[in-house]
Every structure is written in structure tokens, then in C-alpha cells.
Design an enzyme around this catalytic site. Structure first.
Site, PDB file in Angstrom:
ATOM      1  N   VAL A 172       0.845  -1.204   0.000  1.00 26.41           N
ATOM      2  CA  VAL A 172       0.000   0.000   0.000  1.00 26.41           C
ATOM      3  C   VAL A 172       0.875   1.247   0.000  1.00 26.41           C
ATOM      4  CG1 VAL A 172      -1.829   1.274   1.165  1.00 26.41           C
ATOM      5  CG2 VAL A 172      -1.839  -1.226   1.210  1.00 26.41           C
ATOM      6  N   TYR A 173       1.901   1.244   0.830  1.00 31.15           N
ATOM      7  CA  TYR A 173       2.848   2.358   0.862  1.00 31.15           C
ATOM      8  C   TYR A 173       3.485   2.562  -0.508  1.00 31.15           C
ATOM      9  CZ  TYR A 173       7.170   4.880   2.049  1.00 31.15           C
ATOM     10  OH  TYR A 173       8.215   5.775   2.084  1.00 31.15           O
ATOM     11  N   ALA A 174       3.911   1.462  -1.136  1.00 30.81           N
ATOM     12  CA  ALA A 174       4.551   1.549  -2.453  1.00 30.81           C
ATOM     13  C   ALA A 174       3.588   2.124  -3.486  1.00 30.81           C
ATOM     14  CB  ALA A 174       5.041   0.171  -2.889  1.00 30.81           C
ATOM     15  N   LYS A 177       3.168   5.912  -2.823  1.00 28.17           N
ATOM     16  CA  LYS A 177       4.335   6.720  -3.168  1.00 28.17           C
ATOM     17  C   LYS A 177       4.582   6.763  -4.677  1.00 28.17           C
ATOM     18  CE  LYS A 177       5.577   8.453   0.708  1.00 28.17           C
ATOM     19  NZ  LYS A 177       5.475   9.919   0.890  1.00 28.17           N
TER      20      LYS A 177
END
Length: 266
Positions: A172-174, A177
Site C-alpha cells: 500500500v505504501y509503495a 508513493k
């Protein structure tokens, strides 16, 4: 961390930052400015003579940052959980009421907590999306009317090399970003005619206290030595120095771009 790395970091930290007269008395808002890279960005702008407001939910770290900056700094801390969009809007409004319409927004807030693709729930997905992407979107929305009133401004969205390097363990972070560049380019096109510049600033593996405590071990040290083109370790001040340039008049014709500070890793 090895002795050689400590020496390289100490040498970098001792460098005198460039001075940007155009930043003096500018009104800056930094999300997640209480610790880590955000704290270095807050300090850097304050040292340039800017009026800096920063929002963070960690009151203890933020108050410690203020105390370390001394009475001469023009920094303002606003306690807020920036994953709550109403709290975010309230923080921007509170900052504008104290220091005036915002000239420079630094979207720094993020959470790179590890999570499993197969196990993550819809609720946890939304939580991570809120802090890693939604905050940047709505912080930009909140400051934009003031920038338009002032005839321009600069927005700096922090990205990450994590997704570029195909790091596993935080999908999710990837995803968030990687989406930052889309937000940057869209806003740059739409508001460039109003002299609002929007750029992405992408850090590499920065030696923040959190990273040093949780992730930097002998294997990580070896990976940095092997993957970076430049020797040494990336500091929060290296990211802050690029933020200063992107906010200053010296970058007046720079927009819709991504600037990677990762010692050549990607």
C-alpha cells in the site's frame, strides 16, 4: 552502524547549508514535521528565516524539536492527526491564521509500516492510504486558495525510492508513493498558470532515528555500500537541502519534476 559510516555522516552533517534570501519570511507548512526527515526540513526552513508551521500528532517529539531550535526560530507546532482530513484542514487553517496564507507546502507525512498483501484488511488499507496519499492531496487542496491569493507558491511532495527498488513488504505504501508523481504532474499543469510550482522530492534510504533503530543492521549497511554510487550515508539534511532549493526563487522555472536524493541507488 560501523565506525566508517559514522565518520561519513558526521562529515556531511558539518557542511554549512546554502543561503536563500528568497525564503526569508516565506510562510511554510510541513506535514509530519515533528521528527525524522520532517524535523530536518522544519529546521532548515527556520534557519533561512522563514515562518514555519508544522503539524504532527507526536507532541513530545515536536516540543523537543522546538526546544532544540531556540527562541529565535519562527516555528509553530500544531498538534493534529493528519490521517483525519478535518484535523488536517484545521491545522492548515490554524497556521494561516497565525502566519498568513501559505507560500510553501512540504507534504512529508508518511507511514512505511510493513504489511502483508494477502492479509491486509480494507480498513487497514484505508488507514495507510490516508496517511501516505490522501493527506498530501488534501493538504495541497487546503493551501491552494491562499497560494492563488498570493500569486503563486511551491508544493513539494515527498516520494520514496522503495517502490522504484521493488522493496517487498509494504504494497500500500509503495502504491501511494508511486502515485505521488501523478499528483505532482497533474497539479503542476493545472496551477502552473497561477505561478504555483509542484515537484516531487524522493529520498533514498535516509538515516533517521527510526530507520537506525528498526532497519539498519550489518546487512543493510552492506546493501547501501553495494547499491549506492556515492559512499556515505544519506541524512535528513540532504533531503532538506533539496527542499530549500525547490522552494526558492532559484528554481523558479522548475515544476512537474521528480528529484531523487539517493546517492545514485536507483
Amino acid at each position: 552502524m560501523g565506525e566508517h559510516s559514522q565518520q561519513l555522516m558526521s562529515g556531511a552533517a558539518a557542511l554549512e547549508p546554502a543561503r536563500y534570501p528568497s525564503l526569508r519570511c516565506k510562510r511554510v507548512f510541513v506535514t509530519g514535521g515533528g521528527s525524522g526527515i520532517g524535523a530536518d526540513i522544519v529546521r532548515a526552513f527556520a534557519q533561512q528565516g522563514a515562518y514555519v508551521a508544522f503539524a504532527d500528532r507526536d507532541a513530545a517529539a515536536s516540543q523537543a524539536l522546538l526546544a532544540g531550535m531556540g527562541d529565535d526560530s519562527q516555528a509553530l507546532f500544531i498538534e493534529a492527526d493528519l490521517a483525519d482530513m478535518e484535523a488536517l484542514r484545521g491545522a492548515v487553517q490554524a497556521a494561516a491564521e497565525r502566519i498568513g496564507d501559505i507560500d510553501i507546502l512540504v507534504n512529508n507525512t508518511a507511514n512505511d509500516a510493513r504489511h502483508s498483501f494477502l492479509d491486509i484488511s480494507s480498513e487497514r488499507f484505508d488507514e495507510l492510504m490516508a496517511i501516505n496519499m490522501k493527506t498530501a492531496f488534501f493538504a495541497a487542496q487546503a493551501v491552494m486558495p491562499g497560494m492563488l491569493r498570493r500569486g503563486g507558491g511551491a508544493i513539494i511532495n515527498l516520494g520514496s525510492t522503495g517502490w522504484k527498488n521493488k522493496v517487498a513488504g509494504y504494497p500500500v505504501y509503495a502504491a501511494c508513493k508511486s502515485a505521488v508523481n501523478g499528483l505532482t504532474r497533474s497539479l503542476a499543469r493545472e496551477y502552473g498558470k497561477h505561478n504555483v510550482r509542484v515537484n516531487t522530492l524522493t529520498p533514498g534510504w535516509v538515516m533517521t532515528p527510526k530507520q537506525l533503530a528498526q532497519w539498519v543492521d550489518a546487512e543493510g549497511e552492506a546493501e547501501m555500500d553495494r547499491s549506492q554510487c556515492l559512499p556515505g550515508r544519506i541524512l535528513g539534511s540532504d533531503i532538506a537541502n533539496m527542499a530549500l532549493f525547490l522552494a526558492s526563487a532559484e528554481s523558479r522555472m522548475v515544476t512537474a519534476q521528480e528529484f531523487v536524493v539517493d546517492a545514485g541507488w536507483t
